[in-house]
Motif scaffolding. Structure first.
Motif, PDB file in Angstrom:
ATOM      1  N   MET A   1     -20.657 -88.706 -53.522  1.00 55.22           N
ATOM      2  CA  MET A   1     -21.263 -88.414 -52.240  1.00 55.22           C
ATOM      3  C   MET A   1     -20.194 -87.978 -51.240  1.00 55.22           C
ATOM      4  N   LYS A   2     -20.474 -86.898 -50.553  1.00 55.92           N
ATOM      5  CA  LYS A   2     -19.549 -86.438 -49.517  1.00 55.92           C
ATOM      6  C   LYS A   2     -19.693 -87.332 -48.294  1.00 55.92           C
ATOM      7  N   PRO A   3     -18.573 -87.713 -47.691  1.00 55.49           N
ATOM      8  CA  PRO A   3     -18.671 -88.533 -46.474  1.00 55.49           C
ATOM      9  C   PRO A   3     -19.206 -87.696 -45.316  1.00 55.49           C
ATOM     10  N   PRO A   4     -19.904 -88.348 -44.391  1.00 54.67           N
ATOM     11  CA  PRO A   4     -20.370 -87.622 -43.218  1.00 54.67           C
ATOM     12  C   PRO A   4     -19.187 -87.242 -42.320  1.00 54.67           C
ATOM     13  N   HIS A   5     -19.400 -86.275 -41.460  1.00 52.01           N
ATOM     14  CA  HIS A   5     -18.353 -85.823 -40.546  1.00 52.01           C
ATOM     15  C   HIS A   5     -18.332 -86.679 -39.283  1.00 52.01           C
ATOM     16  N   ILE A   6     -17.194 -86.701 -38.629  1.00 50.10           N
ATOM     17  CA  ILE A   6     -17.028 -87.453 -37.388  1.00 50.10           C
ATOM     18  C   ILE A   6     -17.656 -86.649 -36.245  1.00 50.10           C
ATOM     19  N   ILE A   7     -18.534 -87.289 -35.501  1.00 45.19           N
ATOM     20  CA  ILE A   7     -19.173 -86.668 -34.343  1.00 45.19           C
ATOM     21  C   ILE A   7     -18.446 -87.081 -33.055  1.00 45.19           C
ATOM     22  N   SER A   8     -18.100 -88.377 -32.967  1.00 38.56           N
ATOM     23  CA  SER A   8     -17.373 -88.874 -31.794  1.00 38.56           C
ATOM     24  C   SER A   8     -16.509 -90.052 -32.204  1.00 38.56           C
ATOM     25  N   ALA A   9     -15.489 -90.291 -31.397  1.00 42.42           N
ATOM     26  CA  ALA A   9     -14.569 -91.404 -31.673  1.00 42.42           C
ATOM     27  C   ALA A   9     -13.936 -91.849 -30.375  1.00 42.42           C
ATOM     28  N   LYS A  10     -13.720 -93.159 -30.276  1.00 36.90           N
ATOM     29  CA  LYS A  10     -12.969 -93.678 -29.138  1.00 36.90           C
ATOM     30  C   LYS A  10     -12.238 -94.940 -29.557  1.00 36.90           C
ATOM     31  N   ALA A  11     -11.103 -95.172 -28.907  1.00 38.00           N
ATOM     32  CA  ALA A  11     -10.348 -96.398 -29.136  1.00 38.00           C
ATOM     33  C   ALA A  11     -10.983 -97.486 -28.272  1.00 38.00           C
ATOM     34  N   ILE A  12     -11.310 -98.625 -28.889  1.00 47.46           N
ATOM     35  CA  ILE A  12     -11.918 -99.713 -28.117  1.00 47.46           C
ATOM     36  C   ILE A  12     -10.949-100.860 -27.861  1.00 47.46           C
ATOM     37  N   ASP A  13      -9.780-100.808 -28.492  1.00 46.03           N
ATOM     38  CA  ASP A  13      -8.664-101.692 -28.169  1.00 46.03           C
ATOM     39  C   ASP A  13      -7.413-101.028 -28.741  1.00 46.03           C
ATOM     40  N   ASP A  14      -6.325-101.767 -28.857  1.00 46.76           N
ATOM     41  CA  ASP A  14      -5.060-101.164 -29.277  1.00 46.76           C
ATOM     42  C   ASP A  14      -4.960-100.839 -30.769  1.00 46.76           C
ATOM     43  N   HIS A  15      -5.941-101.259 -31.579  1.00 47.68           N
ATOM     44  CA  HIS A  15      -5.893-100.997 -33.018  1.00 47.68           C
ATOM     45  C   HIS A  15      -7.246-100.648 -33.631  1.00 47.68           C
ATOM     46  N   THR A  16      -8.286-100.520 -32.809  1.00 52.18           N
ATOM     47  CA  THR A  16      -9.626-100.330 -33.354  1.00 52.18           C
ATOM     48  C   THR A  16     -10.282 -99.076 -32.786  1.00 52.18           C
ATOM     49  N   LEU A  17     -10.919 -98.343 -33.686  1.00 46.52           N
ATOM     50  CA  LEU A  17     -11.660 -97.141 -33.317  1.00 46.52           C
ATOM     51  C   LEU A  17     -13.148 -97.390 -33.493  1.00 46.52           C
ATOM     52  N   LEU A  18     -13.955 -96.811 -32.625  1.00 42.16           N
ATOM     53  CA  LEU A  18     -15.400 -96.808 -32.755  1.00 42.16           C
ATOM     54  C   LEU A  18     -15.797 -95.369 -33.058  1.00 42.16           C
ATOM     55  N   LEU A  19     -16.450 -95.160 -34.200  1.00 49.63           N
ATOM     56  CA  LEU A  19     -16.737 -93.806 -34.685  1.00 49.63           C
ATOM     57  C   LEU A  19     -18.219 -93.609 -34.936  1.00 49.63           C
ATOM     58  N   LYS A  20     -18.710 -92.442 -34.556  1.00 49.92           N
ATOM     59  CA  LYS A  20     -20.077 -92.047 -34.883  1.00 49.92           C
ATOM     60  C   LYS A  20     -19.987 -90.864 -35.833  1.00 49.92           C
ATOM     61  N   PHE A  21     -20.801 -90.931 -36.898  1.00 51.47           N
ATOM     62  CA  PHE A  21     -20.768 -89.917 -37.944  1.00 51.47           C
ATOM     63  C   PHE A  21     -22.035 -89.074 -37.938  1.00 51.47           C
ATOM     64  N   SER A  22     -21.976 -87.950 -38.647  1.00 54.99           N
ATOM     65  CA  SER A  22     -23.083 -86.988 -38.670  1.00 54.99           C
ATOM     66  C   SER A  22     -24.359 -87.548 -39.294  1.00 54.99           C
ATOM     67  N   ASN A  23     -24.269 -88.627 -40.045  1.00 58.34           N
ATOM     68  CA  ASN A  23     -25.466 -89.257 -40.616  1.00 58.34           C
ATOM     69  C   ASN A  23     -25.992 -90.369 -39.699  1.00 58.34           C
ATOM     70  N   GLN A  24     -25.456 -90.431 -38.473  1.00 58.43           N
ATOM     71  CA  GLN A  24     -25.828 -91.402 -37.437  1.00 58.43           C
ATOM     72  C   GLN A  24     -25.253 -92.797 -37.660  1.00 58.43           C
ATOM     73  N   ASP A  25     -24.455 -93.011 -38.710  1.00 57.03           N
ATOM     74  CA  ASP A  25     -23.756 -94.284 -38.872  1.00 57.03           C
ATOM     75  C   ASP A  25     -22.748 -94.445 -37.748  1.00 57.03           C
ATOM     76  N   VAL A  26     -22.593 -95.680 -37.305  1.00 59.37           N
ATOM     77  CA  VAL A  26     -21.540 -96.018 -36.351  1.00 59.37           C
ATOM     78  C   VAL A  26     -20.716 -97.108 -37.005  1.00 59.37           C
ATOM     79  N   ARG A  27     -19.406 -96.895 -37.019  1.00 58.21           N
ATOM     80  CA  ARG A  27     -18.510 -97.850 -37.687  1.00 58.21           C
ATOM     81  C   ARG A  27     -17.291 -98.129 -36.840  1.00 58.21           C
ATOM     82  N   LYS A  28     -16.743 -99.320 -37.045  1.00 56.36           N
ATOM     83  CA  LYS A  28     -15.449 -99.685 -36.448  1.00 56.36           C
ATOM     84  C   LYS A  28     -14.399 -99.548 -37.533  1.00 56.36           C
ATOM     85  N   TYR A  29     -13.232 -99.072 -37.131  1.00 56.08           N
ATOM     86  CA  TYR A  29     -12.137 -98.930 -38.085  1.00 56.08           C
ATOM     87  C   TYR A  29     -10.882 -99.538 -37.457  1.00 56.08           C
TER      88      TYR A  29
END
Length: 90
Positions: A1-29
């Motif tokens: 399965m191809k991963p969805p593309h990144i639609i938006s991203a923001k840093a929510i602290d000094d080591h964590t990203l909040l990401l929204k993907f083209s399949n509408q998933d939202v994940r923390k990294y």
């Protein structure tokens, strides 16, 4: 399965990203595990960490020519979050 593309991203602290993907998933990294690698050492600086762009097409987050994280890595190893967490981090 191809991963969805990144639609938006923001840093929510000094080591964590909040990401929204083209399949509408939202994940923390959390980048902490990457910081052990010399290539990613500049990301230890919070100001540098927050200064990224999304590659055209949503294929990666880019800091410099040499420092980027692919959409596959961010989606595959990111943690899915709930609607409540999304609203709290917005």
């Amino acid at each position: 399965m191809k991963p969805p593309h990144i639609i938006s991203a923001k840093a929510i602290d000094d080591h964590t990203l909040l990401l929204k993907f083209s399949n509408q998933d939202v994940r923390k990294y959390d980048i902490s595990r990457l910081l052990e690698k010399p290539l990613f050492s500049l990301l230890k600086n919070p100001q540098f960490f927050r200064n990224f762009t999304i590659e055209v097409g949503g294929y990666a987050l880019i800091w410099t020519e040499d420092i980027d994280i692919s959409e596959y890595e961010l989606w595959e190893n990111g943690t899915p979050i709930t609607e409540e967490e999304i609203n709290h981090n917005s």
